[in-house]
Design an enzyme around this catalytic site. Structure first.
Site, mmCIF file in Angstrom:
data_model
loop_
_atom_site.group_PDB
_atom_site.id
_atom_site.type_symbol
_atom_site.label_atom_id
_atom_site.label_comp_id
_atom_site.label_asym_id
_atom_site.label_seq_id
_atom_site.Cartn_x
_atom_site.Cartn_y
_atom_site.Cartn_z
ATOM 1 N N HIS A 3 0.861 -1.196 0.000
ATOM 2 C CA HIS A 3 0.000 0.000 0.000
ATOM 3 C C HIS A 3 0.889 1.235 0.000
ATOM 4 O O HIS A 3 1.939 1.251 0.646
ATOM 5 C CB HIS A 3 -0.896 0.024 1.247
ATOM 6 C CG HIS A 3 -2.073 0.926 1.080
ATOM 7 N ND1 HIS A 3 -1.996 2.281 1.291
ATOM 8 C CD2 HIS A 3 -3.342 0.666 0.697
ATOM 9 C CE1 HIS A 3 -3.184 2.819 1.058
ATOM 10 N NE2 HIS A 3 -4.017 1.864 0.698
ATOM 11 N N ASP B 217 -7.845 -5.346 -0.059
ATOM 12 C CA ASP B 217 -8.297 -6.277 -1.107
ATOM 13 C C ASP B 217 -7.905 -7.719 -0.854
ATOM 14 O O ASP B 217 -8.357 -8.611 -1.570
ATOM 15 C CB ASP B 217 -7.719 -5.829 -2.458
ATOM 16 C CG ASP B 217 -8.307 -4.486 -2.882
ATOM 17 O OD1 ASP B 217 -7.541 -3.529 -3.070
ATOM 18 O OD2 ASP B 217 -9.551 -4.408 -2.970
HETATM 19 C C1 SDX Z 1 -6.225 -0.101 -3.059
HETATM 20 O O1 SDX Z 1 -4.429 4.416 -2.229
HETATM 21 C C2 SDX Z 1 -5.365 3.801 -1.600
HETATM 22 O O2 SDX Z 1 -5.761 4.169 -0.521
HETATM 23 C C3 SDX Z 1 -5.932 2.589 -2.321
HETATM 24 C C4 SDX Z 1 -6.949 1.769 -1.546
HETATM 25 C C5 SDX Z 1 -8.232 2.533 -1.303
HETATM 26 O O3 SDX Z 1 -8.929 2.191 -0.347
HETATM 27 O O4 SDX Z 1 -8.582 3.385 -2.162
HETATM 28 O O5 SDX Z 1 -6.385 1.375 -0.301
HETATM 29 C C6 SDX Z 1 -7.353 0.515 -2.337
HETATM 30 O O6 SDX Z 1 -6.008 0.216 -4.198
HETATM 31 C C7 SDX Z 1 -5.328 -1.055 -2.319
HETATM 32 C C8 SDX Z 1 -4.150 -1.569 -3.190
HETATM 33 C C9 SDX Z 1 -4.668 -2.685 -4.085
HETATM 34 N N1 SDX Z 1 -3.602 -3.080 -5.053
HETATM 35 C C10 SDX Z 1 -2.956 -4.242 -4.915
HETATM 36 O O7 SDX Z 1 -3.088 -5.031 -3.996
HETATM 37 C C11 SDX Z 1 -1.986 -4.535 -6.061
HETATM 38 C C12 SDX Z 1 -0.677 -5.078 -5.505
HETATM 39 N N2 SDX Z 1 0.004 -3.986 -4.799
HETATM 40 C C13 SDX Z 1 1.000 -3.223 -5.522
HETATM 41 O O8 SDX Z 1 0.775 -3.089 -6.887
HETATM 42 C C14 SDX Z 1 1.470 -1.988 -4.772
HETATM 43 O O9 SDX Z 1 1.769 -2.384 -3.502
HETATM 44 C C15 SDX Z 1 0.556 -0.764 -4.724
HETATM 45 C C16 SDX Z 1 0.094 -0.346 -6.063
HETATM 46 C C17 SDX Z 1 -0.600 -1.009 -3.835
HETATM 47 C C18 SDX Z 1 1.398 0.375 -4.118
HETATM 48 O O10 SDX Z 1 2.394 0.641 -5.025
HETATM 49 P P1 SDX Z 1 3.587 1.659 -4.691
HETATM 50 O O11 SDX Z 1 3.334 2.403 -3.442
HETATM 51 O O12 SDX Z 1 3.846 2.434 -5.941
HETATM 52 O O13 SDX Z 1 4.763 0.702 -4.366
HETATM 53 P P2 SDX Z 1 5.878 0.283 -5.399
HETATM 54 O O14 SDX Z 1 5.220 -0.317 -6.600
HETATM 55 O O15 SDX Z 1 6.801 1.419 -5.561
HETATM 56 O O16 SDX Z 1 6.614 -0.923 -4.619
HETATM 57 C C19 SDX Z 1 7.752 -0.697 -3.789
HETATM 58 C C20 SDX Z 1 8.497 -2.030 -3.820
HETATM 59 C C21 SDX Z 1 8.867 -2.458 -5.239
HETATM 60 O O17 SDX Z 1 9.985 -3.334 -5.118
HETATM 61 P P3 SDX Z 1 11.473 -2.709 -5.441
HETATM 62 O O18 SDX Z 1 11.398 -2.067 -6.817
HETATM 63 O O19 SDX Z 1 11.733 -1.719 -4.326
HETATM 64 O O20 SDX Z 1 12.394 -3.926 -5.397
HETATM 65 O O21 SDX Z 1 7.644 -3.073 -3.312
HETATM 66 C C22 SDX Z 1 7.398 -4.018 -4.350
HETATM 67 C C23 SDX Z 1 7.707 -3.320 -5.656
HETATM 68 O O22 SDX Z 1 8.060 -4.285 -6.646
HETATM 69 N N3 SDX Z 1 5.971 -4.360 -4.260
HETATM 70 C C24 SDX Z 1 5.469 -5.594 -4.399
HETATM 71 C C25 SDX Z 1 4.098 -5.473 -4.204
HETATM 72 N N4 SDX Z 1 3.776 -4.193 -3.971
HETATM 73 C C26 SDX Z 1 4.943 -3.508 -4.016
HETATM 74 N N5 SDX Z 1 6.096 -6.777 -4.653
HETATM 75 C C27 SDX Z 1 5.279 -7.849 -4.739
HETATM 76 N N6 SDX Z 1 3.928 -7.819 -4.547
HETATM 77 C C28 SDX Z 1 3.311 -6.651 -4.291
HETATM 78 N N7 SDX Z 1 1.994 -6.619 -4.125
#
Ligand code: SDX
Length: 429
Positions: free
Chosen positions: A306, A363
């Site tokens: 998140h 989620d």
């Molecule tokens: C919602 O914003 C809100 O409030 C949203 C929400 C709401 O109520 O409106 O809470 C609802 O959208 C919840 C999120 C639902 N999405 C998912 O579950 C999809 C999976 N999650 C990711 O795509 C991610 O965690 C996000 C999109 C939620 C957040 O993305 P960020 O903040 O841009 O984080 P990032 O992509 O920069 O990740 C940082 C690191 C990266 O690794 P490195 O490049 O540092 O090595 O963490 C890793 C990412 O690859 N990472 C994950 C991951 N999420 C982040 N690795 C594996 N699985 C994941 N789910």
């Protein structure tokens, strides 16, 4: 002058005002930055940028705090109901009994959609994505609200909110029936908002579905938990569109489109698909976790991570408890729930996730409880949208009543080609 931040560029400096919110959050007001320094800030994805001041919802990502208008989500999920929480978000205060009764009556008065809207619904193919139908039908429904469609008079917000909230519920259920090729079920005026939705989803012309009170409570709680979340992607979209003085229906429809994204509201469907692939495929929880950690596998642990929550998402914790309660009550043993718990347990003890502060978000478990309630997977994000509508309306209202409101128009840093002369086609390539 209050506290300031000093910014210096090439020997020139400027004092920028510090803004402190009611929860002691600190922001640097850069409104004069470009005028005084000829520079802008750059923050891809807005991880460090406050788009606005807002009084609707407070999140503390480090402490796992979520409050709607100051009320903790744990209290609202346990003691409130969706319509009362929606009223709180939109109007800023918990309703008195007469206020709640009036709002509920409005929701009942506006639960039917115009019969001609069914022609719009009939135009979609049977396998049309429900979020495509929802966003299109919200704008279509707005066409039948000519008396309020373009209103920006805040005294109409209650009426506008009731029309959208009530008719979106009817549209969502109708889109489900269309998907099945079954007759649309009309709403009933003797049921609560959520029970009526389940009635329209699962009743048949010859057989009324009387929802189990436990199921109604579980769905109502899901709606509360999804009702708002400050400046998330879809709410920011609603605020962006609303800042152009676009009407409430158009702004909410835009929010639906943003929520559709698999990184946002679409994640609840992706979680179930991921759990099913593990359950039916060759992966175990452990081997899937190994894939997620292998960048070349391009696998994400959907429902994890998140932008704001860096310790735990309080909503995920509430839904996880509800999963155990509801599945136990319904006598359902869902292997996907066991896989989800194994994934969570493995991730919480794995440095890849701990170092990146990745924890279950709203989620991760919501799909499992919706599956148990008989909600089809491709309706999960629609359920999220129904819950989020009061939050979108509250934020649209906050933009609409702002006397100093301006159209949202971010700047950029250009990185494309510099000046070059037009090349006639015979001189290209
Ligand atoms: C919602 O914003 C809100 O409030 C949203 C929400 C709401 O109520 O409106 O809470 C609802 O959208 C919840 C999120 C639902 N999405 C998912 O579950 C999809 C999976 N999650 C990711 O795509 C991610 O965690 C996000 C999109 C939620 C957040 O993305 P960020 O903040 O841009 O984080 P990032 O992509 O920069 O990740 C940082 C690191 C990266 O690794 P490195 O490049 O540092 O090595 O963490 C890793 C990412 O690859 N990472 C994950 C991951 N999420 C982040 N690795 C594996 N699985 C994941 N789910």
């Amino acid at each position: 002058m209050g506290q300031t931040a000093t910014l210096a560029i090439n020997g020139k400096s400027v004092e920028l005002p510090i803004v402190v919110g009611s929860e002691k959050e600190v922001g640097v007001d850069i409104a004069q930055l470009r005028a005084k320094m000829g520079a802008i800030t750059l923050d891809d994805g807005y991880g460090n940028t406050g788009a606005c001041a807002s009084a609707v919802t407070f999140i503390d990502g480090e402490k796992g705090i979520l409050r709607y208008r100051g009320y903790p989500i744990e209290d609202l999920a346990e003691k409130s109901n969706f319509i009362e929480s929606a009223y709180l978000l939109i109007f800023g205060e918990l309703p008195t009994s007469p206020q709640l009764a009036e709002f509920k009556q409005h929701l009942t008065d506006y639960q039917f959609i115009h019969e001609d809207l069914q022609h719009a619904l009939a135009g979609f193919p049977p396998n049309a994505p429900p979020m495509a139908i929802l966003s299109a039908m919200i704008n279509a429904a707005g066409c039948f609200e000519s008396d309020l469609l373009e209103s920006h008079d805040d005294k109409n917000i209650g009426e506008m909110a009731a029309r959208i909230m009530s008719r979106v519920r009817t549209i969502a259920a109708a889109s489900f029936k269309k998907h099945l090729g079954r007759p649309i079920i009309y709403p009933r005026s003797d049921m609560s908002y959520t029970a009526n939705f389940l009635h329209m989803m699962f009743s048949k012309p010859y057989e009324n579905y009387e929802p189990d009170p436990e199921i109604v409570r579980a769905v109502d709680q899901l709606f509360i938990l999804h009702a708002d979340h400050e400046q998330n992607c879809s709410t920011s979209t609603v605020r962006m569109v609303g800042s152009a003085k676009a009407n409430l229906w158009a702004s909410v429809a835009a929010g639906v489109c943003a929520l559709w994204g698999p990184l946002h509201g679409g994640a609840n469907m992706e979680v179930i698909d991921m759990l099913k692939r593990i359950h039916e495929g060759d992966d175990t929880a452990q081997s899937f976790i190994a894939k997620v950690k292998d960048k070349n596998a391009h696998a994400k642990l959907m429902g994890f991570g998140h932008r704001v929550y860096k310790n735990f998402d309080p909503r995920a914790q509430i839904i996880k408890k509800a999963c155990d309660r509801v599945l136990g009550k319904l006598g359902i043993k869902d292997p996907l729930l066991e896989i989800a718990k194994k994934l969570e347990e493995a991730a919480l003890h794995d440095s890849y996730f701990v170092e990146r502060k990745l924890y279950p978000n709203v989620d991760f478990y919501s799909g499992i409880i919706m599956r148990a309630l008989g909600i089809p997977t491709d309706m999960f994000t629609v359920m999220f949208a129904i819950g989020r509508i009061p939050g979108w309306i509250a934020h649209w209202r906050e933009v609409n009543v702002n006397p100093h409101g301006r159209i949202n128009r971010p700047r950029q840093i250009y990185t494309g080609p510099t000046l070059r002369p037009y090349a006639p086609i015979e001189k290209r390539g």
